[in-house]
Design a protein around this motif. Sequence first.
Motif: not given
Ligand SMILES: [Mg+2]
Lengths: 562, 323, 134
Positions: B57, B93, B142
């Motif tokens: 992140s 995140d 992600e």
């Molecule tokens: Mg993350």
Amino acid sequence: MYFAAEVLEKSSVLRQKWEDEVRRVIAKNPDQKPDHLWSTVSDLKIKRLYGPEDIKDMDFERDIGYPGQFPFLRGNQVTGYRGKYWTFRMFSGMGDAKTTNARWHLLLKEGQTGLSTAFDFPTLMGYDTDSPKARGECGKCGVAIDTLEDFLTLVDGIPLDRVTTSMTINPPATALWAMYCAAADLKGIPLTKIGGTIQNDMLKEFIAQKTLMCPPEPSVKLISDTVEFGTKYVPKWNTISISGYHIREAGSTAVQELAFTLRDGMEYVEDVIRRKGLDVDSFAPRLSFFFNSHIDFFEEIAKMRAARRIWAKAMRDRYKAKDPRSWWMRFHTQTAGCSLTAQQPYNNVIRTATEALAAVLGGTQSLHTNSLDEVLCLPSDHAVQIALRTQQIIAEETGVANTIDPLAGSYFVEALTNEMEEKAWEYIHKIDEMGGMIAAIEKGFPQLEIADAAYKFQRQIDAGEKIMIGVNKYVSEVQEPIPLVEIDDRVEIEQIERLNAVRRKRDNKAVKRCLEDLKNACKKGENVMPYCIEAVKNLASVQEICDVYREVYGEYRDPGLY
Amino acid sequence: MEKVKKIKAGDVRTASRLIRNLEDGVKEARSTIKHLFPLTGKAQVVGITGSPGAGKSTLVDGLVEQFRKRGKTVGVLAVDPTSPFTGGAILGDRIRMQRHAEDSGVFVRSLATRGALGGLAKAVGDAIHVMDVMGMDVILVETVGTGQQEVDIINHSHTVLVVLIPGMGDEIQAIKAGIMEIADVFVINKADREGSSKLRREIMAMLDMAPPETFASGWRPPIVRVENAFEPDSFGKSMEELTDTIAKHHEHLVAKDLLGSRIRRKAAVELHEAIRSCVLEPILNHLVAEGEIEGMIQKLMDKKTDPYTLAEEVARRFLKEGV
Amino acid sequence: MAERKLRVMVAKPGLDGHDRGARVLARCFRDAGFEVIYTGCHQTPEQIAAAAIQEDVDLVGLSCLSGAHRYLFPAVKKQLVERGADDIMVIGGGIIPDQDFQYLYDNGIKAIFTPGATLDSIVEWINNNVKPRE
Ligand SMILES: [Mg+2]
Ligand code: B12
Ligand SMILES: Nc1nc2c(ncn2[C@@H]2O[C@H](COP(=O)(O)OP(=O)(O)O)[C@@H](O)[C@H]2O)c(=O)[nH]1
């Protein structure tokens, strides 16, 4: 061996008898709650009874000793509280500098013996009152300080060479301490004469309090600068107050508070030695600590006693300090804000009194007692007086200060002290293995341990497994109204006007030059303190100084671990 | 369609609601996707995978800054795990990327896995389409990073970054276990830490051992060292390098006419998924809702029949009649 | 059709760092089966509103113990409204004196929870008052 063999033999026989008897009785009259619920507020299991067996492995000289002797279990001061009570130090700050100054004078008049400053959020976070980020916050949670002018108002009429002042300030600690030094200078008091404390403990900010500015590495560098400066020029100042209070209030257990705080302390010691090359004995005596005194009476006493012993061992054996004063763990204590309730607020007086008593029996050097309106607002004049009187009553009426460490030798208290020490070392070693506290913080280790404990506790309260009177037991329908302190929104407007007036009248070129010098010092890795003092004397604001740090070192944002 | 128009105009409200409906399996959302599909295919999709805490992140946050500096709009899809016990999730995140919240050229959306294996959420594929149609130049995806095989990411990305950190012995094991095949770029994150050159050597050795045809197209996954995220200057430089590397990989795909094969792979997966959700799931849902499943299970337990016979019966019945 | 999930944002506006309660709530909401977006501390009202919209949450829960709620809570609501998201419900909690409740209600804050509120009662209130929007 602490007990003669015959004592232990006899004890074992008698214990057997007692245990049989217990079994017989509880078969008929069971205990009020199951075994696992007889535990401390931190969930440490407590036995029904403690006896000689529980402390038989203690070595008198190694583990107990006398006050002023290693391992300082029984206290640092050889005379105990007879020479001097702990310092009555009420944490206070509200609205503008003038209002806070008035509160300080009130407290001194009422018998307070030390000062302690609560700053407002913009100051705590290194912003000026007129920063867009600071909207709505000015003066609400403490005193608003933008420039040296405010600071001079704050300390007006305070004898800086006679009263010690503590300042709860972390990322902008260099700026605020510089103001204190500048104020002393302007009043003609040499730096060698002023005494006090800046909290200046960034590790616990990342762990618990969240007044954040720069990343861990440079934050610790700034702290080492203050330690170095203090060691050389302001010898009576405590440049770090290594704080467990915030860790505990964020929801940790007592053992976690103990372990994380002491490991933080070790991290600072290591950093100063490594970065500044100072001899450990040259600065260690000025390190001070700050603990919580929570509602679980004996657990707190045991924690404070264990803290002294762990620190003494760490300083002597781990860091090879030779001066006994380096082995001393001196600490301030605050009663537990999070143990207090909005419901039936007068009950808070009883809680605070109990917690204060534990702190005294634990041997604190300084104490803040929370006010009964803690959960509702900043303390009112009346509430803060009751809180101060609570300490005075404990000191002067109850007789607990007559003798030193009165609970020593108690099977229970010694056993609990040992247990907490042992559990704390386990954590300390675990953090060592992670590569130290900064590495552990980067992994989120202490933060998540605390978050787990906080959540568990909240669930236990919801389930009625832990009791808070007035919240989940003996709840009353009617709410007793008490007078609330309110900080007027006007404070913000007036403070901004003051700040603007300073900006108009000061020599802005000089300010710019000072900030430029500070920036260069940061880049070169020089000690920032002399530059900060110069900058504040030229009326640079808290934010202007902190912006330099943010620019050079980068900004650190809350990683929001959950 | 009104919605399509709004999404084409980049309306975040409509887009995020549509993604929500896609996650929740709302039928009507599917028909919107039908309209969007022909408009997709412009965005560059970059997948970021690696174990939890590897700094994915943080890296995404840094990449967003870089792409913005280069004038690109950026969409982020960040996946976090759903608790198997409660069905809830904390989607964390975004915390690392909050400084971009007010930048209208950045759209960050968190998704929970909701039981999906493979490191992504079921709706990711469609969410990419939505952001694509909104006009996001780059979409960063992600993965969860549970350490399990997160190979789904390759089906949705043009470029996959595999993020590793020094000092975690099991990392290399993970590479061996299959992440290796999906990496277009290796990132050694927190490279200021001890063990980063060792990790680099290990990755090199691993690449050296790969069968020669692996890099036949002429792209051998580069290794980018990313300096401490808390040191703005050096971290910024690392991010520039990483962004350049991503661009280079994209150029490589284009030059070697490989983009098509990646897009084809995505199309194939989407078709599988669509068939599953349009054919298989309704049948299963129907059988469950009508209580038929229970009876079938009982028959199996009584050894009256076998799973294949039952399945063939179901196929005969439903595939003719439809649901 | 899969079930509708409640999406809830737990946000910390302003300079306040008291996050014990917010983080306890985030976990509690996860355990109640919600999808929770936690912002971390030190968020501006603008950041919170933008994030709430990008995440399409049903509810924004603001936690503020610093006394700045009179400015911050309405500011978040105002930002949401300005961005066309007046349907996102906002509630709040923390150290909020009784006498401020009405002011906050008047400014679009739907409910306020203060110390002593049980986690179960908060989850129950949400389940009763917030429905995932169609
Ligand atoms: Mg993350
Ligand atoms: C713990 C605590 C701290 C800890 C915080 C640790 C942490 N990481 O959270 C520490 C010691 C670090 C701390 C520091 C300070 N504190 Co403090 N602190 C408290 C304390 C004692 C308890 C708060 C708490 O965590 N309670 C437990 C949690 C679970 O409860 P809660 O947050 O209230 O949440 C419950 C409800 O309020 C509600 N709720 C809360 N938010 C939300 C949101 C939603 C959406 C919903 C539905 C419900 C909800 O639900 C929860 C469950 O019941 C309070 C006083 C008190 N007893 O309340 C003072 C208090 C909040 N602190 C105060 C102050 C002034 C400070 C400082 C500014 C002091 C200073 N000048 O240096 C610093 C600032 C630190 C910072 N960066 O924020 C003041 C605020 C005064 C005011 N608002 O008028 C208080 C009220 C104490 C006082 N009377 O002086 N503090
Ligand atoms: N020391 C260090 N920590 C980092 C670095 N990058 C990220 N982190 C920290 O590592 C933790 C996990 O990062 P995050 O980006 O959330 O990882 P993710 O789980 O892979 O998405 C966070 O606490 C980050 O602050 C770095 O370069 N150096």
